[in-house]
Write a protein that holds these residues in place. Structure first.
Motif, PDB file in Angstrom:
ATOM      1  N   ASP A   1      37.849  40.128  41.771  1.00 25.00           N
ATOM      2  CA  ASP A   1      39.025  40.374  42.613  1.00 25.00           C
ATOM      3  C   ASP A   1      40.109  39.445  42.077  1.00 25.00           C
ATOM      4  O   ASP A   1      39.946  38.219  42.085  1.00 25.00           O
ATOM      5  CB  ASP A   1      38.665  40.055  44.067  1.00 25.00           C
ATOM      6  CG  ASP A   1      39.868  40.081  44.998  1.00 25.00           C
ATOM      7  OD1 ASP A   1      40.991  40.361  44.549  1.00 25.00           O
ATOM      8  OD2 ASP A   1      39.680  39.798  46.198  1.00 25.00           O
ATOM      9  N   ILE A   2      41.206  40.022  41.610  1.00 20.89           N
ATOM     10  CA  ILE A   2      42.191  39.264  40.829  1.00 20.89           C
ATOM     11  C   ILE A   2      43.563  39.339  41.488  1.00 20.89           C
ATOM     12  O   ILE A   2      43.971  40.392  41.985  1.00 20.89           O
ATOM     13  CB  ILE A   2      42.274  39.846  39.395  1.00 20.89           C
ATOM     14  CG1 ILE A   2      40.958  39.589  38.649  1.00 20.89           C
ATOM     15  CG2 ILE A   2      43.451  39.270  38.618  1.00 20.89           C
ATOM     16  CD1 ILE A   2      40.789  40.438  37.431  1.00 20.89           C
ATOM     17  N   GLU A   3      44.286  38.223  41.488  1.00 19.58           N
ATOM     18  CA  GLU A   3      45.688  38.209  41.871  1.00 19.58           C
ATOM     19  C   GLU A   3      46.505  37.829  40.636  1.00 19.58           C
ATOM     20  O   GLU A   3      46.137  36.901  39.905  1.00 19.58           O
ATOM     21  CB  GLU A   3      45.935  37.201  42.998  1.00 19.58           C
ATOM     22  CG  GLU A   3      45.295  37.591  44.319  1.00 19.58           C
ATOM     23  CD  GLU A   3      45.565  36.568  45.419  1.00 19.58           C
ATOM     24  OE1 GLU A   3      46.499  35.752  45.255  1.00 19.58           O
ATOM     25  OE2 GLU A   3      44.848  36.597  46.433  1.00 19.58           O
ATOM     26  N   PHE A   4      47.580  38.535  40.420  1.00 18.28           N
ATOM     27  CA  PHE A   4      48.386  38.271  39.231  1.00 18.28           C
ATOM     28  C   PHE A   4      49.860  38.409  39.570  1.00 18.28           C
ATOM     29  O   PHE A   4      50.249  39.035  40.567  1.00 18.28           O
ATOM     30  CB  PHE A   4      48.016  39.243  38.103  1.00 18.28           C
ATOM     31  CG  PHE A   4      48.315  40.689  38.406  1.00 18.28           C
ATOM     32  CD1 PHE A   4      49.551  41.247  38.092  1.00 18.28           C
ATOM     33  CD2 PHE A   4      47.370  41.499  39.009  1.00 18.28           C
ATOM     34  CE1 PHE A   4      49.840  42.571  38.367  1.00 18.28           C
ATOM     35  CE2 PHE A   4      47.635  42.829  39.313  1.00 18.28           C
ATOM     36  CZ  PHE A   4      48.879  43.370  38.991  1.00 18.28           C
ATOM     37  N   THR A   5      50.664  37.800  38.738  1.00 17.48           N
ATOM     38  CA  THR A   5      52.120  37.920  38.837  1.00 17.48           C
ATOM     39  C   THR A   5      52.676  38.183  37.438  1.00 17.48           C
ATOM     40  O   THR A   5      52.181  37.642  36.444  1.00 17.48           O
ATOM     41  CB  THR A   5      52.740  36.641  39.430  1.00 17.48           C
ATOM     42  OG1 THR A   5      52.471  36.602  40.831  1.00 17.48           O
ATOM     43  CG2 THR A   5      54.248  36.592  39.230  1.00 17.48           C
ATOM     44  N   VAL A   6      53.671  39.019  37.386  1.00 16.56           N
ATOM     45  CA  VAL A   6      54.403  39.268  36.143  1.00 16.56           C
ATOM     46  C   VAL A   6      55.811  38.727  36.344  1.00 16.56           C
ATOM     47  O   VAL A   6      56.528  39.162  37.245  1.00 16.56           O
ATOM     48  CB  VAL A   6      54.465  40.776  35.811  1.00 16.56           C
ATOM     49  CG1 VAL A   6      55.194  40.992  34.489  1.00 16.56           C
ATOM     50  CG2 VAL A   6      53.056  41.373  35.769  1.00 16.56           C
TER      51      VAL A   6
END
Length: 883
Positions: free
Chosen positions: A335-340
């Motif tokens: 389960d991943i959280e990411f920001t661009v």
């Protein structure tokens, strides 16, 4: 000096990925940094500080401050920015991170480090005034809520008014000047509600946020979540301070939540949502409707907004590479959280993703067959309690469905219940035994108790990774989220959709697999436990040592138990047979009899009924062991209590009503749990046990392949009691064998449910061929706590650390468990081949089953629907014992 701060990012990885020290989030940030993924630099304040924080009266020791200063310096060095610098400010996030995931239960603060000076610097260096003031607006609102404890709704109302005044619908339509004015209004609100100006010193902001995150470990919602999920209160949380990266810097920036496999079905396909020009809370809070991660998911949902795969193809390709790398590294679905940020991908979190039982089975089996994990690891991966999601009926596909509205299928399964609109009502009505469906515009962590009490959850807003969806999946509750056509009026306690109204109390059905919300009750069908379930169970059965039996006394329950893999019956409660409407009159006739001769006349009427009961059980179990407990409850339980009932029974029995009432008064007990019940009935009225024993042996001899009945004498405290009752059983056996002209094997044993029986188990074993630990009553008699009344205070006991878990749910190892261990040891010392089992509710609890493996019991017995849970838990316990 004790080390409390561990740095990560920028080529540094200090914590050794130790979850006990760093918490889950901190350990995985450390791990991602260690394998070279783009992780914003930061530092973790360890879980040990959480414990010390409370020991020091919610104050920080002086030795922590220089360590935090060094941590900040690390972030500044890597980013080239300075915390509090008005020209080019460093902003940080402050997040919690317990050893195990507790989604939404604790607090987070983003954009920390903004004030009236640094916001201008952020606007200048980013060349985007709107972005800077939007970040400041978010920070003031979040800090006021999380750290200052001010009313969140006041700020939401101000935001809504600002949009309405300008004719806007979305937050993103607000321009820089609009946001500047909104920040001023927010700060005025803070001063009005808090009594002091919003803090401008960035270091004061930081320490306030760190204290708030540690403080949220003891929030009511966190305590409830820990109690529900059996998370020890002394574990504490870590705090992660990390350089901010921004998904709200225009159309090349985004934020998202993703899973490397589908958490609902287990399918090997990327699954997730993202938002362009947004920050992380926008995705999970349901403030804006998120977009799909992949093109195939968007097309399947017939959605119009572009997927990330289409809108940001290069970043998506890099993200897909990271997905595969993380899944291979951690050997589990992530389960991943990411920001661009302006085209640059940053990884903010990875953890083993919460999943439905169906998905857990598929992922475990698939990964074993892919060679990523072993079969033993696959068995160990699936939470036995989660199987409960699969073991109950689902909606009948052929049933008529009166669909009111459709939302997102956020957590599979189906449930019917009365519509309720707040958590308190859900708890209250559920406590009365009424199934309820909790309806909310969107859930928040404060709803945790109501979500647990409800049979299902329905929300008007939020996506597939919203708070409602994630928590519902973890609880095994069906959930439909994002039902945009649903308009909820919480004050009026109604919901409207498509011209129809759902009033509080109306019966509705939700299908968490299709997203449909239906009027009324919809018929269900039994689950088919094949495929991945069957495969994993075969693997589990191959490694477990303990046998698994079922608690059952009806042919229907016995058949269900067999279908679920039960290897016999560990507890047949014969009193349940006595309560049958067709025979209760004979039972009452026996009780009302003035002498033994009268009792025997009534018992003769019961004999053929009991014989039929046992024959049906023996036939269903087809030669497997069946443990039958002779009559246990006090006799007064079979008598009426109301005047109208007395009249009916007196007329049927042909006795004066005064005689019936007199007999009921004679049988009345002040504390029947410790009164004239169990073997005490057999000692005073041996003809009752004689009839039951005869029925058992006659039934066994009716079958071509005779079973081996195990006859259990309840509530024994002394060897002499068991000897007397064994003599009654043996005498009945010899009489039946002589009449039939053949013999069968049988065992006579006892239920260990009194502390004295556990202590004297060595001498009791001289007469007993088996022990079955009745841990329901053993817990009551050891702790001096009534199971029926304990719910009033045991929650407070668990919250305050008196018991780690409800001792009626999970065995009290230190007290009751020690008695079980002692009795097992002393019983074996006397009779090395004595058969040992457990038949209380603990027989279906995975933690208790692990204890039974340590003691070396031969079997556990659970309710029919918990047999698969017990099989898997027994396998996991056997694997753990090998380590």
């Amino acid at each position: 000096m004790t080390e409390y701060v561990y740095r990560f990012g920028g080529g540094v990885s200090e914590g050794g990925q130790d979850k006990n020290l760093l918490g889950g989030k901190g350990a995985n940030l450390d791990g991602m940094a260690g394998i070279g993924l783009p992780v914003p630099p930061g530092f973790t304040i360890s879980t040990a500080m959480c414990t010390r924080y409370y020991e020091e009266g919610e104050r920080f020791p002086d030795e922590l401050r220089p360590q935090v200063t060094l941590g900040l310096h690390h972030i500044e060095t890597v980013t080239g920015k300075k915390f509090g610098n008005p020209a080019d400010p460093l902003l940080v996030s402050v997040r919690s991170g317990a050893r195990v995931s507790m989604p939404g239960m604790m607090d987070t603060v983003l954009n920390l480090g903004l004030n009236d000076a640094t916001v201008e610097g952020l606007a200048a260096v980013s060349n985007d005034a709107r972005f800077a003031w939007d970040s400041y607006r978010r920070f003031v609102q979040m800090y006021a809520d999380v750290v200052l404890g001010l009313d969140h709704g006041s700020f939401e109302e101000a935001l809504d008014v600002a949009k309405e005044d300008r004719g806007y619908t979305l937050d993103t339509e607000l321009e820089a000047d609009d946001l500047r004015a909104l920040v001023a209004e927010y700060k005025s609100l803070v001063e009005k509600l808090w009594g002091k100006p919003f803090p401008q010193d960035v270091h004061d902001q930081l320490w306030g946020a760190v204290g708030a995150v540690f403080g949220s470990w003891q929030s009511e919602r966190a305590k409830v979540y820990r109690r529900i999920n059996s998370i020890p209160g002394d574990w504490g949380t870590a705090v992660n301070v990390q350089a901010m990266v921004f998904g709200n810097m225009g159309e090349t920036s985004a934020t998202g939540v993703a899973f490397t496999r589908n958490p609902s079905t287990g399918e090997r396909a990327y699954y997730g949502e993202f938002l362009i020009n947004a920050q992380g809370e926008d995705v999970v809070a349901g403030i804006r409707t998120p977009q799909y991660l992949t093109k195939s998911a968007r097309e399947a949902a017939r959605a119009k907004p572009a997927s990330m795969e289409e809108a940001l193809p290069e970043t998506y390709t890099e993200l897909a590479r990271v997905f595969d790398l993380l899944e291979t590294h951690y050997r589990d679905m992530q389960d991943i959280e990411f920001t661009v940020q302006q085209g640059k991908l940053w990884m903010l979190q990875t953890r083993s993703g919460k999943r439905t039982a169906k998905a857990a089975l598929k992922i475990a089996v698939d990964m074993a067959e892919e060679g990523l994990i072993t079969r033993d690891e696959a068995v160990a991966r699936v939470d036995p309690s989660a199987l409960d999601q699969l073991l109950h009926p689902t909606l009948d596909p052929a049933a008529i469905r009166d669909v009111i509205v459709t939302g997102l299928p956020a957590s599979p399964g189906a449930a019917s219940g009365a519509a309720v609109f707040d958590s308190a009502t859900a708890e209250n009505r559920a406590a009365l035994g009424e199934p309820v469906i909790l309806i909310r515009t969107e859930t928040s962590p404060e709803d945790i108790s109501g979500m647990h009490a409800a049979k299902g959850i329905l929300t008007a807003r939020g996506g597939m990774t919203s708070h409602a969806a994630v928590v519902a999946r973890g609880m095994g509750r069906p959930c439909v989220s994002g039902a945009g056509g649903l308009s909820i009026d919480a004050k009026a306690r109604t919901a409207k959709a498509g011209g129809r109204t759902i009033n509080e109390g109306d019966l509705i059905t939700i299908d968490g697999s299709s997203g449909e919300v239906m009027a009324g009750h919809v018929a269900t069908v039994q689950p088919e436990l094949a495929g991945d379930f069957a495969t994993l169970m075969v693997w589990a059965d191959g490694v477990r040592r303990m046998r698994v039996r079922a608690n059952a006394e009806t042919p229907e329950d016995a058949r269900v138990a067999r279908e679920f893999g039960a290897e016999g019956i560990g507890l047949c409660r014969t009193e349940h047979m006595f309560f049958d409407a067709a025979r209760i009159s004979a039972v009452r006739e026996m009780i009302l009899a003035e002498n033994e001769a009268g009792r025997r006349v009534a018992l003769a009427k019961l004999l053929p009924e009991q014989r039929k009961d046992f024959a049906e059980l023996f036939e269903v179990m087809a030669g497997l062991p069946v443990t039958i407990r002779l009559l246990d409850p006090p006799l007064h339980e079979f008598l009426p209590h109301e005047d109208a009932e007395f009249e009916t029974v007196a007329a049927a029995a042909g006795v004066p009503i005064e005689t019936l009432k007199r007999r009921a008064a004679e049988l009345h007990e002040f504390n029947p749990m410790l009164g004239h019940r169990g073997c005490r009935l057999g000692v005073t009225f041996p003809e009752i046990y004689e009839m039951q024993a005869r029925a058992i042996f006659e039934a066994a001899l009716m079958l071509d392949v005779a079973p081996v009945p195990e006859i259990m004498i309840p509530l024994v405290a002394t060897k002499r009691e068991l000897e007397l009752m064994k003599a009654v059983v043996d005498k009945a056996a010899e009489a039946v064998f002589a009449e039939a002209g053949r013999r069968i094997e049988y065992l006579v044993g006892t239920m260990i449910e009194l502390p004295r029986a556990a202590l004297r188990a060595g001498e009791i074993a001289e007469a007993a061929q088996f022990f079955s630990f009745g841990t329901n009553d053993l817990t009551q008699t050891t702790l001096g706590v009534s199971r029926d009344d304990a719910a009033r205070f045991l929650g407070a006991y668990v919250d305050q650390g008196i018991y780690a878990r409800d001792p009626f749910v999970s065995i009290d190892v230190e007290g009751v468990g020690e008695l079980v261990q002692l009795a097992a040891d002393r019983g074996r010392a006397t009779r090395p081949d004595i058969k040992l089992g457990i038949c209380g509710e603990h027989g279906g609890d995975p933690s208790s089953i692990a204890f039974c493996e340590q003691v070396g019991l031969d079997y556990v017995s659970a309710s029919p629907y918990r047999v698969p849970i017990a099989r898997l838990a027994a396998a996991q316990s056997a694997l753990a014992a090998k380590v």
